[in-house]
Design an enzyme around this catalytic site. Sequence first.
Site, PDB file in Angstrom:
ATOM      1  N   ASP A 169       0.824  -1.207   0.000  1.00  0.00           N
ATOM      2  CA  ASP A 169       0.000   0.000   0.000  1.00  0.00           C
ATOM      3  C   ASP A 169       0.860   1.258   0.000  1.00  0.00           C
ATOM      4  OD1 ASP A 169      -2.407  -1.175  -0.038  1.00  0.00           O
ATOM      5  OD2 ASP A 169      -2.854  -0.906   2.088  1.00  0.00           O
ATOM      6  N   LYS A 204      -3.475   3.311  -2.311  1.00  0.00           N
ATOM      7  CA  LYS A 204      -4.709   4.085  -2.431  1.00  0.00           C
ATOM      8  C   LYS A 204      -4.426   5.498  -1.983  1.00  0.00           C
ATOM      9  CE  LYS A 204      -7.982   0.551  -1.238  1.00  0.00           C
ATOM     10  NZ  LYS A 204      -7.363  -0.195  -0.163  1.00  0.00           N
ATOM     11  N   THR A 207       0.022   0.112  15.061  1.00  0.00           N
ATOM     12  CA  THR A 207      -0.897   1.024  14.395  1.00  0.00           C
ATOM     13  C   THR A 207      -0.415   2.467  14.568  1.00  0.00           C
ATOM     14  OG1 THR A 207      -3.224   1.567  14.112  1.00  0.00           O
ATOM     15  CG2 THR A 207      -2.492   1.246  16.376  1.00  0.00           C
ATOM     16  N   MET A 236      -7.265   9.433   9.219  1.00  0.00           N
ATOM     17  CA  MET A 236      -7.817   9.990   7.970  1.00  0.00           C
ATOM     18  C   MET A 236      -8.619  11.268   8.226  1.00  0.00           C
ATOM     19  SD  MET A 236      -9.107   6.360   6.426  1.00  0.00           S
ATOM     20  CE  MET A 236      -9.453   5.644   8.024  1.00  0.00           C
TER      21      MET A 236
END
Length: 282
Positions: A67, A89, A150, A202
Site C-alpha cells: 500500500d 490508495k 498502528t 484519515m
Amino acid sequence: MLESPIAEQVFSGQDGAAARALEEKIQRGDDKPMGAVYLVGGGPGDPDLLTFRALRLMQQADVVVYDRLVSPEVLELVRRDAEKIYAGKERAKHTIPQEDINRLLVRLAKEGKRVVRLKGGDPFIFGRGGEEIDTLMQEGVMFQVVPGITAAAGCASYSGIPLTHRDYAQSVVFVTGHLKDGSVDLNWPALIQPDQTIVFYMGLQGVQSICEGLISHGMSAETPAALVQQGTTRHQRVFIGSLTTLPDIVHRSQVKAPTLIIVGNVVRLHDKLAWFEPSAAN
Ligand SMILES: C[S@@+](CC[C@H](N)C(=O)[O-])C[C@H]1O[C@@H](n2cnc3c(N)ncnc32)[C@H](O)[C@@H]1O
C-alpha cells in the site's frame, strides 16, 4: 517443507491445520509449491518497528503487494528478487479497486506464490484486512495475519503523547475522520466523554468539520489537540493547538497526509515528554 506455508502454520501455533495440510499434500503426492497469503502490518514507518515475523515473511516472499502507506525503508527489507506490486490508495484515487486486490491475492496464491500483502500500520485497524481475508477464506487459500504497530500507537510514542494517563485519560477511542459527501458523520456524544482521548485516522481533510462537530456537541473549544504528520519517520512533524486553532494550523503549516489527530488533555504532556528527534533518525 521447512520454508513452506506449512512450517509457518506451525510457527504461528496452527499445529492442527499444519498436520492436515501436510497429510493432504502427501496423499496428493504432488511437489507443487504451496501458495499462501500473509497479511502483514508494516507499522507506521520506522522499519525498526516491524515484528520479527513480519520481517521473516517479507524475506521469504515471492510477491509483495503493498500500500501507499508502507514506508520506503520498510519496503527496502523485502527479499531483493521478490516481485513488488503497488496497490496503493490515495484519497479519492483508488489505484487498484479493493475487489481486484482481493482477486489478485487469490490468483497469486493459487499459482503457488508466497504472497505478502503489506499494509501500513495494523491490517485490522482501518486497513480493510477483514475484507481481504474473507475472500481468501472463501477461496480456501492458506493465510495468516501479522499485526503491526498502528499509527495511533506509533505517533503517540514518538510525539511524547501517552494516549492514556492516570491524571488525564482513562479511555481512548480510534475513529475515522474520513469525509463522506463533504461531512464527517460520527457518534459525537460517545466521543466527547470526559477523560477520554480521541484519535482520528484519515482526519486531515475533515479537520474543520471534526473540530466544529466536537465543539458544537459540547467539548470545550480550548481542548488541546495535536497533529502528527508522518509519525515515527525522520519526516515527522508535530503541531500542538486546540480545537479552535487546529484547522488554521493545518492550513498555515501545510500539513500533509498521512497525519493523525489526537484530541484530549493528554496532549498537554507533549511539552514535557517529547523525546524523538526526527532529524537524527535513520
Ligand atoms: C487507511 S488508514 C490506515 C491505518 C493503518 N492500518 C494503521 O493501523 O495505522 C490511514 C490513516 O492512518 C494514519 N496514519 C498512518 N500512518 C501514519 C503515520 N506514519 N503518521 C501519521 N498518521 C498515520 C493517517 O491518519 C492516515 O490517513
